[in-house]
Design a protein around this motif. Structure first.
Motif, mmCIF file in Angstrom:
data_model
loop_
_atom_site.group_PDB
_atom_site.id
_atom_site.type_symbol
_atom_site.label_atom_id
_atom_site.label_comp_id
_atom_site.label_asym_id
_atom_site.label_seq_id
_atom_site.Cartn_x
_atom_site.Cartn_y
_atom_site.Cartn_z
ATOM 1 N N TYR A 190 5.197 6.529 1.038
ATOM 2 C CA TYR A 190 5.859 5.330 1.567
ATOM 3 C C TYR A 190 5.010 4.098 1.236
ATOM 4 C CZ TYR A 190 7.211 2.056 5.368
ATOM 5 O OH TYR A 190 7.600 0.972 6.113
ATOM 6 N N THR A 191 5.641 3.010 0.835
ATOM 7 C CA THR A 191 4.907 1.789 0.510
ATOM 8 C C THR A 191 5.250 0.684 1.497
ATOM 9 O OG1 THR A 191 4.817 2.330 -1.848
ATOM 10 C CG2 THR A 191 4.486 0.037 -1.265
ATOM 11 N N TYR A 192 4.230 0.028 2.029
ATOM 12 C CA TYR A 192 4.445 -1.070 2.980
ATOM 13 C C TYR A 192 3.433 -2.161 2.691
ATOM 14 C CZ TYR A 192 0.180 0.299 5.359
ATOM 15 O OH TYR A 192 -1.130 0.565 5.633
ATOM 16 N N LYS A 247 -5.778 12.203 -7.247
ATOM 17 C CA LYS A 247 -5.834 10.853 -7.797
ATOM 18 C C LYS A 247 -6.338 10.826 -9.242
ATOM 19 C CE LYS A 247 -6.706 8.545 -3.379
ATOM 20 N NZ LYS A 247 -7.502 7.492 -2.709
ATOM 21 N N MET A 273 -12.266 4.782 -1.151
ATOM 22 C CA MET A 273 -11.107 5.602 -1.536
ATOM 23 C C MET A 273 -9.822 5.136 -0.862
ATOM 24 S SD MET A 273 -12.095 8.728 1.015
ATOM 25 C CE MET A 273 -12.077 8.314 2.778
ATOM 26 N N THR A 274 -9.960 4.514 0.300
ATOM 27 C CA THR A 274 -8.760 4.090 1.036
ATOM 28 C C THR A 274 -8.017 2.980 0.307
ATOM 29 O OG1 THR A 274 -10.043 2.510 2.360
ATOM 30 C CG2 THR A 274 -9.773 4.713 3.257
ATOM 31 N N ASN A 275 -8.659 2.403 -0.702
ATOM 32 C CA ASN A 275 -8.039 1.328 -1.480
ATOM 33 C C ASN A 275 -7.686 1.730 -2.900
ATOM 34 O OD1 ASN A 275 -8.541 -0.437 0.710
ATOM 35 N ND2 ASN A 275 -10.616 -0.754 -0.015
ATOM 36 N N VAL A 276 -8.048 2.933 -3.294
ATOM 37 C CA VAL A 276 -7.917 3.320 -4.707
ATOM 38 C C VAL A 276 -6.749 4.291 -4.899
ATOM 39 C CG1 VAL A 276 -9.070 4.500 -6.628
ATOM 40 C CG2 VAL A 276 -10.366 2.936 -5.162
ATOM 41 N N ASP A 277 -5.859 3.949 -5.840
ATOM 42 C CA ASP A 277 -4.709 4.819 -6.113
ATOM 43 C C ASP A 277 -5.038 5.907 -7.125
ATOM 44 O OD1 ASP A 277 -2.174 3.414 -4.808
ATOM 45 O OD2 ASP A 277 -3.446 1.840 -5.626
ATOM 46 N N TYR A 333 -11.657 11.025 -5.304
ATOM 47 C CA TYR A 333 -10.763 10.379 -4.342
ATOM 48 C C TYR A 333 -10.904 8.858 -4.378
ATOM 49 C CZ TYR A 333 -7.522 11.851 -0.636
ATOM 50 O OH TYR A 333 -6.378 12.151 0.097
ATOM 51 N N ALA A 345 -5.304 -5.822 -3.861
ATOM 52 C CA ALA A 345 -4.412 -5.500 -4.983
ATOM 53 C C ALA A 345 -3.433 -4.415 -4.561
ATOM 54 C CB ALA A 345 -5.233 -5.024 -6.181
ATOM 55 N N ASP A 346 -2.217 -4.510 -5.071
ATOM 56 C CA ASP A 346 -1.215 -3.495 -4.724
ATOM 57 C C ASP A 346 -1.604 -2.128 -5.270
ATOM 58 O OD1 ASP A 346 0.192 -5.442 -3.446
ATOM 59 O OD2 ASP A 346 1.713 -5.693 -5.005
ATOM 60 N N ARG A 347 -2.037 -2.104 -6.518
ATOM 61 C CA ARG A 347 -2.454 -0.843 -7.133
ATOM 62 C C ARG A 347 -3.875 -1.000 -7.644
ATOM 63 N NH1 ARG A 347 1.152 0.410 -4.745
ATOM 64 N NH2 ARG A 347 3.180 1.228 -5.340
ATOM 65 N N VAL A 348 -4.659 0.027 -7.445
ATOM 66 C CA VAL A 348 -6.067 -0.034 -7.847
ATOM 67 C C VAL A 348 -6.425 1.201 -8.664
ATOM 68 C CG1 VAL A 348 -8.454 -0.102 -7.019
ATOM 69 C CG2 VAL A 348 -6.677 -1.384 -5.792
ATOM 70 N N THR A 351 0.833 -1.201 0.000
ATOM 71 C CA THR A 351 0.000 0.000 0.000
ATOM 72 C C THR A 351 0.868 1.252 0.000
ATOM 73 O OG1 THR A 351 -1.624 -1.218 1.304
ATOM 74 C CG2 THR A 351 -1.824 1.187 1.284
ATOM 75 N N LYS A 352 0.571 2.138 -0.929
ATOM 76 C CA LYS A 352 1.320 3.389 -1.010
ATOM 77 C C LYS A 352 0.525 4.480 -0.276
ATOM 78 C CE LYS A 352 3.642 6.327 -4.407
ATOM 79 N NZ LYS A 352 3.795 6.611 -5.835
#
Lengths: 519, 519
Positions: free
Chosen positions: B31-33, A50, A225-229, A178, A203-206, A40-41
């Motif tokens: 930062y990514t974790y 975004k 939004m907390t999961n969306v890049d 967002y 997923a790492d990137r969404v 997660t970034k």
């Protein structure tokens, strides 16, 4: 190695996939594992933006590269534009060796077959495939394996980290800047986004892709939004009119109506049919007809449904409108009436995980009294096949079939004895997708068979006036009419794996033999 | 090592905690974790029963043992029964060396002080503590460290795996037999369960404790059954009448009304005050009065609020009733009007993570235009202290203070120049809990100071008729009245750590020196 449904799973497939053979529904009950987490970034600055100007740019920002795994959902069904749009972009970038992890793929995605042929896509994980993708896989054109999972099994695979999604693409009818996504409120509504919830979380990137940007906050969000890049606006995410493609309308087919009537009578006489019961049904004509006739009996007997689950269609939503059910739990909308019903107060969205994941602390399917399902084939062991056509080609999807069948107290499969000239009741299904231990009752137009494992149901039905018989007898009638079917001839190469919901291997699918004239 | 707010963090504390010193709000942006995941025990069988006859039995089933970390939420505030009930049971079992990871602890939890003294509880992680627990920690009675985190910081700590919760105890007003929890519908309603959402997602074992069992499905659930292992029914989970303890009622204190008026005028003249603005306020008398007077100006100028966030109280919910705000995003209910408002269609629940977590892909606080806060002390660097009393004893909580202050475009802190005989505006706060870079405006009864970092706000206010001055001047007035305060004398031992929201160390809290008569 022979598994619990008698299928021989090649050792090399067990090695490649690092899997065990299926050992029965309860094998993993109580198993403890550590849930996987997304890379997660963090977005800490309050000025982060975004919104990205183009899909291409968003894909680049996610650092796409060869060998990645991409997540997609299928809530737009045959009206989906996202998979083709994204894959064209990625193909144009020259990326290779990708794994598609979709909640399902259909005929709408025929245009990606060339990307299978040229090695852009080398692995597919899906509930199933239809159309030209199925043909391509069965013809051996996919370099790697097609893994077919149930809806619950997909969540399990992602939560355990067996499948790690690098980039998830979430087509969403509405989104704010967002990343809060909703299935309604836009110009191309699909209702809910249940299958994509696990993509958002893991997923790492969404990337959220929408055709209707709305003001922040787009609440209640189905994907947070907390999961969306990144958020991308496009002209259109899908054609909602094609969502209903394949879903049945109330049938006038006498054979289906007869089976529907058998089903209704069976349900009405089962011990679980009482005030507060729960119910799910598929989209087959007979299932839908049965829901309609069941609602009449509910009225007559003053019986109310506590909750309905689905995969929802108009007849289920009508129960809510007519105040015959307390609430609906919605994982997918099969028609526009169901999409519209999402706005109702007691129409609740659930994620695919809440719906059917065998690897959480208890899914909704475990609380089902009845589920009414269909099947391409059922064999005398009550095993079902919903993925592979009798010609050996992949042409269907597991969906929630194995999940609901395992969870429900009473699992009813409706299948006409013959599908054209092909027996639907047979000695051994072409491919096992739902194990017989999950299937309690098989209803055909020639009679009804109760699984001998359910002596309690046999007892409950002993005075009921329905054409009960044995599954073997049904098979015999079918074979008398058509002759015993020849087994499909396959080539050696395994092209697909049918995964059980707990991640073990239920069956494999082999390459179809090219047609050759008999000498 | 000296951190970005000038505090010297002892090397041994950095070593013990494996942390860095605070290096500014934006240090970890981007930062990514990898997110941590719960050890999850699968429930596959449809006959599994989560209902357990007693709390003791549920605790045993979770395999409690020495050294574990336990999770609690504080939605019942001063009316909470859960912490005491659970800790008595565990104390009686003879378990030792536990870490309490609570979203907050208050005076309601005075009864657990003996468990601190006897080594049952040896570490505490909380937003803050009040009452006798604070006294005990400041007196050095806790064997380990007290770590004070913001609401967003707690989510961050759990999501990163820095804190692993072995067993979470979720007091819930209603629950069904499969663990779906809601904050309303029962006899002891607290409104929302936002702080417990992260416990549900990340704790290895989760026990839902309720006094109102309801039929499945208790939807829309705030904590999902998919995260809950066991459900226990008890006589009472809390006293909702005590939820409002400490929350201010509309004030008649002229000093507070004056500050409220200054605040309202400032907001109304700020560039962010326009149609569609967003707003959050605390529960202080002046903040609440300001919300009420702001609503009048909104009407006059035909300005509508897009969303209000909180920590909600009646005046915020009145905005919804009066249709002056599109929606409310609720992380906690401070009074019974707010609890009742949860049922409103546009009153949305958010988790603490959605609210304030700096380590997800963007929290709601980042979208705030205004936040109105209070503080025990503010210094000439605009640093705030909301945790440690001017006598050096821990007596407050970070709450969402550092989160909202960092996120909002305009952060206003209201503090009377003097708290009794103690200057609230000082040269250096006793303990830094929110860094000055997050604080834009300080409003006192003697004048208003704008942070020099915000030249834009100074420019915007240059023709506004409000008593603007410098923070140093406010400090000077205070010191003229009371004399410069003597610095509290602490012993050497560090008893507490003030964690910044990103997990770095903002400050430490040392043991208070036992009182000695001056020679």
């Amino acid at each position: 190695m022979i598994n619990a449904v008698g299928r021989d799973i090649p050792e090399e497939i067990l090695e490649i996939t690092n899997k065990e053979v299926f050992q029965g529904n309860g094998y993993k009950d109580g198993y403890t594992y550590k849930k996987d987490g997304a890379n997660t970034k963090c977005v800490i600055h309050n000025k982060s933006n975004k919104l990205v100007g183009s899909l291409r740019k968003a894909i680049e920002k996610c650092g796409i590269r060869d060998g990645m795994t991409l997540g997609f959902h299928h809530h737009f069904r045959e009206g989906d534009y996202i998979v083709n749009m994204v894959m064209k972009e990625i193909h144009d970038m020259g990326i290779k060796n990708l794994t598609l992890c979709a909640s399902s793929l259909g005929k709408a995605h025929d245009p990606i077959v060339p990307y299978i042929e040229d090695g852009t896509i080398t692995n597919i994980q899906s509930s199933g495939v239809r159309g030209k993708i199925g043909d391509a896989i069965s013809a051996g054109k996919l370099q790697g394996l097609a893994i077919m999972r149930s809806h619950g099994g997909r969540v399990r695979a992602i939560e355990t980290g067996e499948t790690r999604i690098d980039i998830a693409f979430i087509g969403t009818p509405t989104c704010d800047d967002y990343g809060n996504c909703r299935g309604i409120g836009g110009k191309s509504n699909c209702g809910v986004l249940s299958y994509a919830v696990v993509d958002g979380l893991h997923a790492d990137r969404v990337i959220a892709i929408t055709d209707t940007l709305v003001p922040f906050p787009n609440f209640p969000a189905h994907i947070s939004m907390t999961n969306v890049d990144y958020v991308v606006e496009v002209d259109s995410v899908g054609d909602p009119n094609k969502i209903a493609t394949g879903a049945a309308k109330p049938t006038t087919d006498m054979r289906k109506l007869m089976m529907a009537d058998y089903c209704t009578q069976f349900v009405a006489n089962a011990p679980y049919f009482k005030d507060g019961f729960s119910y799910q049904t598929g989209v087959g004509g007979a299932s839908i007809a049965s829901t309609i006739s069941l609602s009449k009996i509910m009225k007559e007997r003053n019986i109310r449904m506590r909750f309905g689950v689905g995969g929802l269609t108009k007849p289920m939503c009508d129960l809510l409108i007519n105040d015959q059910v307390d609430c609906l739990l919605d994982t997918q909308d099969f028609d526009l009436d169901a999409v519209e019903s999402v706005k109702a107060l007691k129409h609740f969205r659930i994620s695919a995980g809440e719906y059917a994941d065998p690897f959480n602390k208890g899914a909704v399917v475990n609380k089902l009294d009845f589920v009414i399902l269909a099947a391409l084939e059922v064999d005398v062991h009550f095993n079902c096949n919903v993925v592979v056509g009798s010609d050996g080609t992949i042409t269907g999807a597991q969906g929630g079939h194995p999940d609901t069948a395992a969870g429900a107290k009473c699992t009813i499969v409706i299948a006409p004895l013959l599908q054209g000239r092909i027996p639907a009741i047979c000695s051994d299904v072409t491919t096992v997708t739902t194990p017989g231990e999950s299937v309690d009752v098989v209803i055909t137009d020639y009679g009804i068979a109760i699984n001998p494992l359910r002596q309690d149901l046999m007892d409950a039905m002993k005075d009921v006036d329905l054409p009960f018989t044995t599954i073997e007898h049904l098979r015999d009638i079918a074979y008398e009419i058509t002759g015993a079917p020849k087994r499909v001839e396959f080539a050696d190469r395994v092209v697909g794996v049918i995964e059980a919901r707990d991640g073990t291997i239920m069956d494999v699918v082999r390459q179809v033999k090219p047609f050759a004239f008999a000498e």
